[in-house]
Scaffold this motif. Structure first.
Motif, PDB file in Angstrom:
ATOM      1  N   VAL A 196       0.883  -1.168   0.000  1.00 41.60           N
ATOM      2  CA  VAL A 196       0.000   0.000   0.000  1.00 41.60           C
ATOM      3  C   VAL A 196       0.918   1.215   0.000  1.00 41.60           C
ATOM      4  O   VAL A 196       1.737   1.383   0.902  1.00 41.60           O
ATOM      5  CB  VAL A 196      -0.925  -0.001   1.227  1.00 41.60           C
ATOM      6  CG1 VAL A 196      -1.754   1.262   1.267  1.00 41.60           C
ATOM      7  CG2 VAL A 196      -1.825  -1.226   1.194  1.00 41.60           C
ATOM      8  N   LEU A 227      -1.625   8.918  -9.896  1.00 43.66           N
ATOM      9  CA  LEU A 227      -2.817   8.404 -10.571  1.00 43.66           C
ATOM     10  C   LEU A 227      -3.114   9.278 -11.783  1.00 43.66           C
ATOM     11  O   LEU A 227      -2.994  10.495 -11.719  1.00 43.66           O
ATOM     12  CB  LEU A 227      -4.033   8.450  -9.644  1.00 43.66           C
ATOM     13  CG  LEU A 227      -4.171   7.421  -8.532  1.00 43.66           C
ATOM     14  CD1 LEU A 227      -5.460   7.688  -7.763  1.00 43.66           C
ATOM     15  CD2 LEU A 227      -4.184   6.006  -9.072  1.00 43.66           C
ATOM     16  N   GLN A 274      -5.393  -2.713  -6.728  1.00 44.35           N
ATOM     17  CA  GLN A 274      -6.597  -3.168  -6.044  1.00 44.35           C
ATOM     18  C   GLN A 274      -7.551  -2.010  -5.743  1.00 44.35           C
ATOM     19  O   GLN A 274      -8.751  -2.152  -5.807  1.00 44.35           O
ATOM     20  CB  GLN A 274      -6.179  -3.878  -4.758  1.00 44.35           C
ATOM     21  CG  GLN A 274      -7.279  -4.626  -4.074  1.00 44.35           C
ATOM     22  CD  GLN A 274      -7.702  -5.843  -4.874  1.00 44.35           C
ATOM     23  OE1 GLN A 274      -8.531  -5.760  -5.764  1.00 44.35           O
ATOM     24  NE2 GLN A 274      -7.110  -6.979  -4.577  1.00 44.35           N
ATOM     25  N   GLY A 275      -6.995  -0.841  -5.419  1.00 49.99           N
ATOM     26  CA  GLY A 275      -7.840   0.309  -5.098  1.00 49.99           C
ATOM     27  C   GLY A 275      -6.969   1.451  -4.590  1.00 49.99           C
ATOM     28  O   GLY A 275      -5.752   1.326  -4.507  1.00 49.99           O
ATOM     29  N   TRP A 276      -7.595   2.575  -4.264  1.00 50.62           N
ATOM     30  CA  TRP A 276      -6.866   3.725  -3.748  1.00 50.62           C
ATOM     31  C   TRP A 276      -7.827   4.555  -2.924  1.00 50.62           C
ATOM     32  O   TRP A 276      -9.034   4.344  -2.994  1.00 50.62           O
ATOM     33  CB  TRP A 276      -6.281   4.565  -4.893  1.00 50.62           C
ATOM     34  CG  TRP A 276      -7.331   4.946  -5.870  1.00 50.62           C
ATOM     35  CD1 TRP A 276      -8.165   6.010  -5.798  1.00 50.62           C
ATOM     36  CD2 TRP A 276      -7.695   4.222  -7.038  1.00 50.62           C
ATOM     37  NE1 TRP A 276      -9.035   6.011  -6.853  1.00 50.62           N
ATOM     38  CE2 TRP A 276      -8.772   4.920  -7.635  1.00 50.62           C
ATOM     39  CE3 TRP A 276      -7.212   3.065  -7.649  1.00 50.62           C
ATOM     40  CZ2 TRP A 276      -9.369   4.485  -8.805  1.00 50.62           C
ATOM     41  CZ3 TRP A 276      -7.820   2.640  -8.808  1.00 50.62           C
ATOM     42  CH2 TRP A 276      -8.888   3.350  -9.379  1.00 50.62           C
ATOM     43  N   ASN A 277      -7.278   5.486  -2.167  1.00 52.32           N
ATOM     44  CA  ASN A 277      -8.172   6.370  -1.419  1.00 52.32           C
ATOM     45  C   ASN A 277      -8.071   7.790  -1.964  1.00 52.32           C
ATOM     46  O   ASN A 277      -7.374   8.041  -2.954  1.00 52.32           O
ATOM     47  CB  ASN A 277      -7.877   6.296   0.076  1.00 52.32           C
ATOM     48  CG  ASN A 277      -6.511   6.865   0.412  1.00 52.32           C
ATOM     49  OD1 ASN A 277      -5.895   7.531  -0.417  1.00 52.32           O
ATOM     50  ND2 ASN A 277      -6.039   6.609   1.611  1.00 52.32           N
ATOM     51  N   ALA A 278      -8.742   8.716  -1.322  1.00 54.18           N
ATOM     52  CA  ALA A 278      -8.812  10.085  -1.845  1.00 54.18           C
ATOM     53  C   ALA A 278      -7.441  10.766  -1.878  1.00 54.18           C
ATOM     54  O   ALA A 278      -7.204  11.653  -2.689  1.00 54.18           O
ATOM     55  CB  ALA A 278      -9.783  10.905  -0.999  1.00 54.18           C
ATOM     56  N   VAL A 317      -3.410   7.168  -2.119  1.00 55.63           N
ATOM     57  CA  VAL A 317      -2.666   6.019  -1.582  1.00 55.63           C
ATOM     58  C   VAL A 317      -3.266   4.747  -2.189  1.00 55.63           C
ATOM     59  O   VAL A 317      -4.463   4.502  -2.051  1.00 55.63           O
ATOM     60  CB  VAL A 317      -2.756   5.970  -0.042  1.00 55.63           C
ATOM     61  CG1 VAL A 317      -2.081   4.719   0.487  1.00 55.63           C
ATOM     62  CG2 VAL A 317      -2.135   7.214   0.557  1.00 55.63           C
ATOM     63  N   ALA A 318      -2.447   3.960  -2.898  1.00 56.98           N
ATOM     64  CA  ALA A 318      -2.976   2.835  -3.683  1.00 56.98           C
ATOM     65  C   ALA A 318      -2.419   1.504  -3.208  1.00 56.98           C
ATOM     66  O   ALA A 318      -1.305   1.435  -2.681  1.00 56.98           O
ATOM     67  CB  ALA A 318      -2.630   3.042  -5.154  1.00 56.98           C
ATOM     68  N   GLU A 319      -3.238   0.467  -3.383  1.00 56.80           N
ATOM     69  CA  GLU A 319      -2.766  -0.886  -3.093  1.00 56.80           C
ATOM     70  C   GLU A 319      -2.375  -1.551  -4.408  1.00 56.80           C
ATOM     71  O   GLU A 319      -3.189  -1.685  -5.315  1.00 56.80           O
ATOM     72  CB  GLU A 319      -3.861  -1.700  -2.399  1.00 56.80           C
ATOM     73  CG  GLU A 319      -3.395  -3.107  -2.067  1.00 56.80           C
ATOM     74  CD  GLU A 319      -4.458  -3.961  -1.368  1.00 56.80           C
ATOM     75  OE1 GLU A 319      -5.306  -3.381  -0.653  1.00 56.80           O
ATOM     76  OE2 GLU A 319      -4.426  -5.183  -1.563  1.00 56.80           O
ATOM     77  N   GLN A 328     -15.035   6.064  -3.350  1.00 55.67           N
ATOM     78  CA  GLN A 328     -14.258   5.684  -2.183  1.00 55.67           C
ATOM     79  C   GLN A 328     -14.843   4.474  -1.464  1.00 55.67           C
ATOM     80  O   GLN A 328     -14.123   3.599  -1.018  1.00 55.67           O
ATOM     81  CB  GLN A 328     -14.222   6.851  -1.214  1.00 55.67           C
ATOM     82  CG  GLN A 328     -12.916   6.955  -0.481  1.00 55.67           C
ATOM     83  CD  GLN A 328     -12.867   8.232   0.307  1.00 55.67           C
ATOM     84  OE1 GLN A 328     -13.610   9.142   0.048  1.00 55.67           O
ATOM     85  NE2 GLN A 328     -11.991   8.292   1.276  1.00 55.67           N
ATOM     86  N   THR A 344     -13.563   1.531  -3.321  1.00 60.00           N
ATOM     87  CA  THR A 344     -12.129   1.372  -3.513  1.00 60.00           C
ATOM     88  C   THR A 344     -11.345   1.440  -2.205  1.00 60.00           C
ATOM     89  O   THR A 344     -10.443   0.656  -1.995  1.00 60.00           O
ATOM     90  CB  THR A 344     -11.578   2.440  -4.463  1.00 60.00           C
ATOM     91  OG1 THR A 344     -11.986   3.708  -3.947  1.00 60.00           O
ATOM     92  CG2 THR A 344     -12.110   2.248  -5.849  1.00 60.00           C
ATOM     93  N   ALA A 345     -11.740   2.364  -1.342  1.00 58.41           N
ATOM     94  CA  ALA A 345     -10.958   2.509  -0.121  1.00 58.41           C
ATOM     95  C   ALA A 345     -11.079   1.263   0.740  1.00 58.41           C
ATOM     96  O   ALA A 345     -10.151   0.869   1.418  1.00 58.41           O
ATOM     97  CB  ALA A 345     -11.428   3.732   0.666  1.00 58.41           C
ATOM     98  N   ALA A 394     -11.013  -1.598  -0.211  1.00 52.81           N
ATOM     99  CA  ALA A 394     -10.143  -2.653  -0.691  1.00 52.81           C
ATOM    100  C   ALA A 394      -8.757  -2.588  -0.065  1.00 52.81           C
ATOM    101  O   ALA A 394      -7.960  -3.494  -0.203  1.00 52.81           O
ATOM    102  CB  ALA A 394     -10.028  -2.566  -2.197  1.00 52.81           C
ATOM    103  N   GLN A 395      -8.471  -1.470   0.598  1.00 52.27           N
ATOM    104  CA  GLN A 395      -7.111  -1.310   1.099  1.00 52.27           C
ATOM    105  C   GLN A 395      -6.933  -1.825   2.508  1.00 52.27           C
ATOM    106  O   GLN A 395      -7.715  -1.535   3.391  1.00 52.27           O
ATOM    107  CB  GLN A 395      -6.744   0.162   1.094  1.00 52.27           C
ATOM    108  CG  GLN A 395      -6.498   0.621  -0.299  1.00 52.27           C
ATOM    109  CD  GLN A 395      -5.940   2.000  -0.287  1.00 52.27           C
ATOM    110  OE1 GLN A 395      -5.208   2.364   0.624  1.00 52.27           O
ATOM    111  NE2 GLN A 395      -6.280   2.757  -1.277  1.00 52.27           N
TER     112      GLN A 395
END
Lengths: 666, 166
Positions: A528, A547, A610-614, A617-619, B20, B23-24, B26-27
């Motif tokens: 992450v 991104l 896999q995903g990210w937040n606002a 920060v990405a996995e 979010q 996606t969020a 998933a972390q």
């Protein structure tokens, strides 16, 4: 009135009538010895092909014209879908895939009626009647259970669009190959049935079935390769084969077909394995029907979803009827299925071919058991379990190694009988060479027993096969007074089956090594990361930069978001990779992954987000997969070999031998 | 390939914020202790997603899997053993979350089927080969003159012996 829906539905209903007529006219024509009726039966099969083609064209037109009054069109297409993707809409969903399946089957049947049926007067009525009944069974589903032309009472303004997982170029080629491969097994099945029904159980049906079985083998193999490639580049778990119930269904019919392609050589040359060959082609078709039933009904995913499916119980009955009818036919004809000759020696090419077909059946039984076991577990124990890759890898791995060893052994052995001296000469050098290669790999640090065994087997296959090519080229070169190198290409013209077949074996050896490399020596890492951070796997450093995004605005895709990841190795830049995720307007809960691949002959770098937040920060998942490229190269060699094996044998046989062959078959 | 412009990136981040929820979730931040993180990832590879078919936990991105990953790390930190954690998920979601089929109870039937298939095919095959070997019938003259190239067969066999003699 909706014209397209009416035309399509009436085409299917008429096709059902024509199919039933084909079966009835063939039976009646045979009973009454009425030639015109028999010919009418054959033409009815051609009519079925034309009518299903009409239905497919009509559905295609409705998809292109955005005719959302047709429920199927509304559920799998939408206004802004690209024309090419509408091709995938054609065979997605239950009604669409059943229509494609039936259409493809009718085309195979039409080709068979035009090419082969006129040459098999002994079994033509039986074959045509079988074809008519089989296609009628599928048309019945299309007409009564899963019509792609059902008109909905309310016309939506726009369609729902294609399932996100199918919005991929791979989906334009993989399902057509797989479905066509599955349905094509109906042709060897019809020939085997015709042989049983008519009692002509000599080599005649086998001679005609070979080309069709080879077609099934090729189309199904290509379908499976494409499926693996699609899974690898779309699903994001770093692999290409997951022993999923649906994947298993696709590989199951292939196994008896491979067994048949080997065992038929023994029947042609020695008059043995008559029963066995009939069993193999009948089993292949039963497994193809099982596959459709399994995929269409969602049987293995859950018994409950199966109970809710409309066509599930119907397919179960169809499958049961096919299996029981096959068994009854074989048992009825057993007295006529006696071998005309016997093995001279266990140390012979015959033994190798026979063992191969046994192995294929054993593999099919094991895969079938593993695929169906969750159903029995749920029914009998109320325990929902998963039979997945750990089980299959454990039991199938050793069987694949045995297969490699059998290929090497069978290729090394001569026909009829091998003297001990010949056995030593042919088996000792490749065994020693493979053993040395394995010892070297062990010294280099390779410790996994299965990996060593499979690699040793693959090397043995390559050595034995190469020796056959070289020895044959030398012999032909000597006879013609040219060098072996000049003579080599003519081998494929001289005996395309044998040298094409060896080519397939070489492809299998290459793929075996690729599978060992990419499954046992895969490295996987997950992190992450905030923009600017990095992580590592097997000497590579993956640095996440930022991104970015795109709005393609087609195929229902709302947005594609990418993570830019710079890959370095020892400070040198390797690549800038962009894994991402794709978001769909009509399927907000189903974003799909965009896999980023950096391919080379030694390894694939495989990235997935896999995903990210606002905050961005990405996995990120990274896989380093060794040798995957060789899987596709080996697959190419395999398919090329299969294509070469089509060629007609141009060897002139002595007239006396030819005459006695016919005599022994009569 | 059309590259994104700045407004588009802003839009993406906005969309990212909107999405979010999916996606969020998933972390899962990795455990600060690398030993626990390694153990956690090993456990993830032994479990399957309870909602998808045949999808391993370590590569599945659904919210439920993110929860499971989180729980694995919490429990490892609290001192649970990997076996306890797998058992916990098995009790919660049923046996189907286990990637590896336990060799116990009814599952043994499957291993029995595999064994029986192999024994049956090997046994029937062996019996056929041994019984077919006894030559009770004369071999037809055409036996080696089938569709394949008998001449070449003979040549290759001679080729081998010629080399051995040389």
């Amino acid at each position: 009135m909706n014209v397209a829906a009416t035309v399509g539905a009436s085409a299917l209903l008429t096709a059902l009538g024509a199919a039933l007529f084909a079966a009835g006219a063939s039976v009646a024509g045979h009973r009454l010895r009425h030639r015109a009726l028999l010919l009418a039966g054959r033409r009815a099969i051609l009519a079925v092909a034309l009518l299903t083609t009409t239905a497919v064209l009509t559905l295609g037109y409705a998809l292109l014209a955005n005719d959302f009054s047709i429920a199927h069109v509304a559920s799998v297409s939408s206004r802004e879908m690209q024309t090419a993707m509408r091709w995938a809409s054609l065979y997605s969903g239950q009604p669409g895939s059943l229509l494609f399946w039936t259409w493809s089957m009718s085309l195979f049947m039409a080709a068979f009626v035009l090419i082969t049926v006129p040459r098999i007067p002994w079994g033509a009525p039986h074959a045509v009647a079988t074809l008519g009944l089989v296609i009628a069974a599928f048309l019945f589903t299309l007409v009564f259970f899963a019509s792609p032309f059902r008109v909905s009472p309310v016309i939506p303004a726009d369609g729902h669009g294609l399932n996100p997982l199918l919005v991929d170029p791979g989906m334009l080629v993989h399902p057509p190959f797989l479905l066509s491969g599955l349905v094509s097994t109906v042709i060897p099945f019809a020939l085997g049935t015709a042989a049983l029904l008519s009692g002509r159980l000599d080599g005649a049906w086998v001679r005609h079935a070979r080309g069709w079985a080879l077609t099934s083998f090729l189309v199904l193999s290509v379908g499976n390769f494409l499926g693996g490639w699609w899974a690898y580049t779309v699903l994001g778990w770093g692999g290409y084969w997951g022993w999923d119930p649906v994947e298993n269904s696709a590989i199951l019919p292939l196994l008896p077909i491979i067994g048949f392609l080997h065992a038929l050589i023994v029947q042609e040359r020695r008059g043995m394995l008559k029963t066995w060959n009939v069993v193999l082609v009948l089993a292949a078709f039963c497994l193809a029907v099982f596959g459709t039933f399994n995929v269409r009904s969602g049987l293995v995913a859950s018994v409950h979803s199966f109970a809710q499916s409309e066509v599930g119980p119907y397919f179960l009955v169809l499958l049961g009827v096919t299996v029981v009818a096959s068994l009854v036919l074989i048992v009825w004809r057993l007295p006529r299925l006696r071998a005309v000759s016997e093995l001279d020696s266990l140390a012979s090419r015959e033994t190798g071919l026979i063992l191969n077909s046994y192995l294929m059946v054993a593999m099919a039984l094991v895969i079938l058991g593993g695929t169906l076991f969750p159903v029995f577990s749920e029914l009998l124990q109320d325990a929902r379990i998963t039979v997945g890759p750990p089980f299959f890898n454990e039991v199938m791995g050793p069987l694949f190694v045995v297969m490699l060893l059998l290929i090497a052994l069978g290729t090394a052995l001569p026909w009829r009988r091998a003297t001990p001296a010949l056995l030593r000469r042919r088996l000792l050098p490749p065994s020693v060479a493979a053993a040395i290669a394995v010892a070297v790999l062990f010294a280099l640090g390779m410790r996994h027993f299965g990996a060593l065994a499979a690699t040793g087997g693959a090397i043995a296959v390559a050595l034995v096969t190469s020796r056959e090519y070289v020895a044959s080229a030398r012999a032909v070169g000597r006879a013609r007074g040219v060098t072996a190198l000049q003579a080599a290409p003519s081998l494929f013209g001289r005996d395309p089956r044998r040298y094409g077949g060896y080519f397939v074996h070489l492809g299998v050896a290459v793929m075996a090594i690729a599978v060992v490399g990419s499954t046992i020596y895969r490295e996987q890492a997950r992190a992450v990361l905030a923009p600017g951070e990095s992580f590592g796997a097997r000497g590579y450093t993956f640095t996440y930069e930022r991104l970015t995004s795109r709005e393609p605005g087609v195929n229902g895709i709302e947005l594609e978001v990418y993570a830019d990841i710079r890959v370095t190795e020892g400070g040198n830049e390797v690549a800038l990779m962009q894994p991402g995720r794709r978001f769909f307007t009509n399927f907000p809960e189903q974003p799909t992954g965009i896999v980023a691949l950096d391919e080379s002959l030694t390894r694939d770098l495989y990235l997935f987000v896999q995903g990210w937040n606002a905050d961005g920060v990405a996995e990120v998942h990274a896989f380093v997969n060794p040798l995957v490229m060789w899987l596709w190269i080996g697959g190419g060699v395999y398919v090329a070999g299969g294509l070469l094996a089509y060629g007609p044998a141009r060897v002139r046989r002595p007239v006396t031998a030819l005459a006695s062959t016919e005599a022994s078959q009569a | 390939m059309r590259r994104a412009s700045l407004p588009l990136i802003a839009l993406a981040l906005l969309a990212g914020a909107l999405l979010q929820a999916s996606t969020a979730a998933a972390q899962v931040p990795p455990s600060p202790d690398p030993r626990i993180e390694a153990q956690a990832q090993a456990i993830e590879r032994q479990l399957l997603c309870p909602t998808c078919t045949n999808e391993r936990l370590d590569v599945c991105g659904t919210a439920i899997c993110a929860d499971m990953k989180q729980i694995i790390r919490e429990r490892l930190t609290a001192g649970s053993t990997p076996d306890d954690i797998i058992l916990y998920f098995e009790q919660r979601y049923g046996a189907r979350v286990r990637a590896d089929l336990p060799r116990e109870g009814f599952n043994l039937v499957l291993f029995g089927w595999v064994g029986a298939s192999l024994v049956l095919v090997a046994g029937a095959g062996g019996w056929f080969l041994l019984s077919a070997r006894r030559s009770r019938l004369p071999v037809p003259a055409s036996a080696t003159a089938g569709a394949d190239d008998a001449w070449l067969d003979a040549q290759i066999a001679e080729d081998g012996s010629a080399k051995a003699d040389a």
